[in-house]
Design an enzyme around this catalytic site. Sequence first.
Site, mmCIF file in Angstrom:
data_model
loop_
_atom_site.group_PDB
_atom_site.id
_atom_site.type_symbol
_atom_site.label_atom_id
_atom_site.label_comp_id
_atom_site.label_asym_id
_atom_site.label_seq_id
_atom_site.Cartn_x
_atom_site.Cartn_y
_atom_site.Cartn_z
ATOM 1 C CB VAL A 1 -1.011 -0.042 1.175
ATOM 2 C CG1 VAL A 1 -0.316 -0.208 2.496
ATOM 3 C CG2 VAL A 1 -1.891 1.202 1.195
ATOM 4 C CG ASP B 1 4.182 -5.666 -13.094
ATOM 5 O OD1 ASP B 1 3.331 -6.017 -13.938
ATOM 6 O OD2 ASP B 1 3.914 -5.469 -11.892
#
Length: 354
Positions: A46, A156
Site C-alpha cells: 500500500v 511489469d
Amino acid sequence: MSRRRLDSRSGLPAGLLSDIQTPISTEPLESVYEITGELGRGKFAVVKRCVEKSSGKVFAAKFLRKRRRGRDCRSEVIHEMAVLEMSHNNNRVVNLHAAHETDHDIVLILEYAAGGEIFDHCVSDELLPEAQITRLIRQTLEGVHNLHQSNLVHLDLKPQNILLTGLSPLGDIKIVDFGLARRLGAVGELREILGTPEYVAPEVLNYEPITTATDLWSVGVIAYMLVTGESPFVGDDKQETYLNVSQVNVDYSRENFSMVSELAVDFIRKLLVKAPEDRPSAAECMSHPWLWQLCLSPDLTAPTRPVRERSCGIKWAAPPEDPEDKENFLESPHSHAKRFRFDEESSTRGEGDC
Ligand code: ADP
Ligand code: MG
C-alpha cells in the site's frame, strides 16, 4: 500469475539482488513523517502520501509486507531497493529517498509522483492528444533504454506503473514498481512467469527466455491503450486473455483507430509481434517517426485532432506542448527519423497528423 522459478535451496525467486546502500531505519515512521493518505495499492503493498517533518517535503511511502502467504519476503524487498538504487541516475525512474522498518513492513520512502497513473488517461472519457502521448512514450522508452543499458528488465510495465510528476499541466513520467524487475545474466536464462496477463508478452506465457524485448511488448500495449482507451488483449477471463496474447490477437480496426494516426498504428504493430527478436529495441523505437512528427511540426500551437465521439468516450485535441526537454533525448529527432524503417504507406499523414 504465480508460477516462478525458485531457488532450489532457499525456495525464493532466483536472481535477486542483495546489495543495498540505503540504511533501513528502525526509527518509528511517525516520528519522521506525517502520513496523510493513500495513493494506491497493489497485491502486497500500500502506498501512502507522507510529509517529512524536518523538511516539509512530500514523499510516497510504499509499505511492503515482510511476510506474504506465510513466507519471509524480506529479500524481495531488499531486491526492489537494490534495483531502485541501481537506477538512481535514471531520471525516468522514481527515486528512493529512505527506508524504514516496522513490525510488519519495510517502508520505502519514494519520490512523490503527484500526477497519478497514466492508467487514468487510458480509461478516461477524454483521451490525451497524440502529441502528449508521444511525449510520454518517448520518456518511457528513455527510462526503459537506461534500465536495459544496466541489464535490468522491469517485467511489469503497465499504465498503473507509469506515473506522472504532475497533472495540470501534464508532467513527466516516472516508472515505479520494481518488485518483478530482474538483472539479466545474473542467473543464466530467465524464464519466470511474471507480470499481469493483460500486459505480459507471449514468451512469458510460453515459458520461453525473457529478454529486454519483453519490456518492449509492454510499451506497445501501453501505447495501444493510450491512443485507443482499450486494452488490446484483455478477454472475458484469464484463459481468453492468455489466448489473445499468445495468438497476438489485436484489433486494429477502424472502429478503435479512426482518430489515430497511421504512424501510431505502425509503431504499435512493430512492438506487438510474437518473436521477441523481431521487436525493435528501446533505442530503435526512439527513431520511429511517430514519436517525432508532432514535435517537428512547424506550427506547434495548432490543434492536432478534432473532437469526436467514440465507443468509450470522447477524444479531444489540445494544442501540443513545447517540443519538451531535448537534453533527455537519446539522440536528435532528425537522426532517428532517418534510422527507423517503417512501412511506406504508414508514412503518409493520418487524420491526426499535423
Ligand atoms: P505494487 O507493487 O503493489 O503494484 P506499486 O509500487 O505499483 O505497488 O504502487 C501501487 C500504486 O501506488 C501505484 O500504481 C500508484 O498508483 C501508487 N504509487 C506508487 N508509487 C508512487 C509514487 N512514488 N508517487 C505516487 N504514487 C505512487
Ligand atoms: Mg504496481
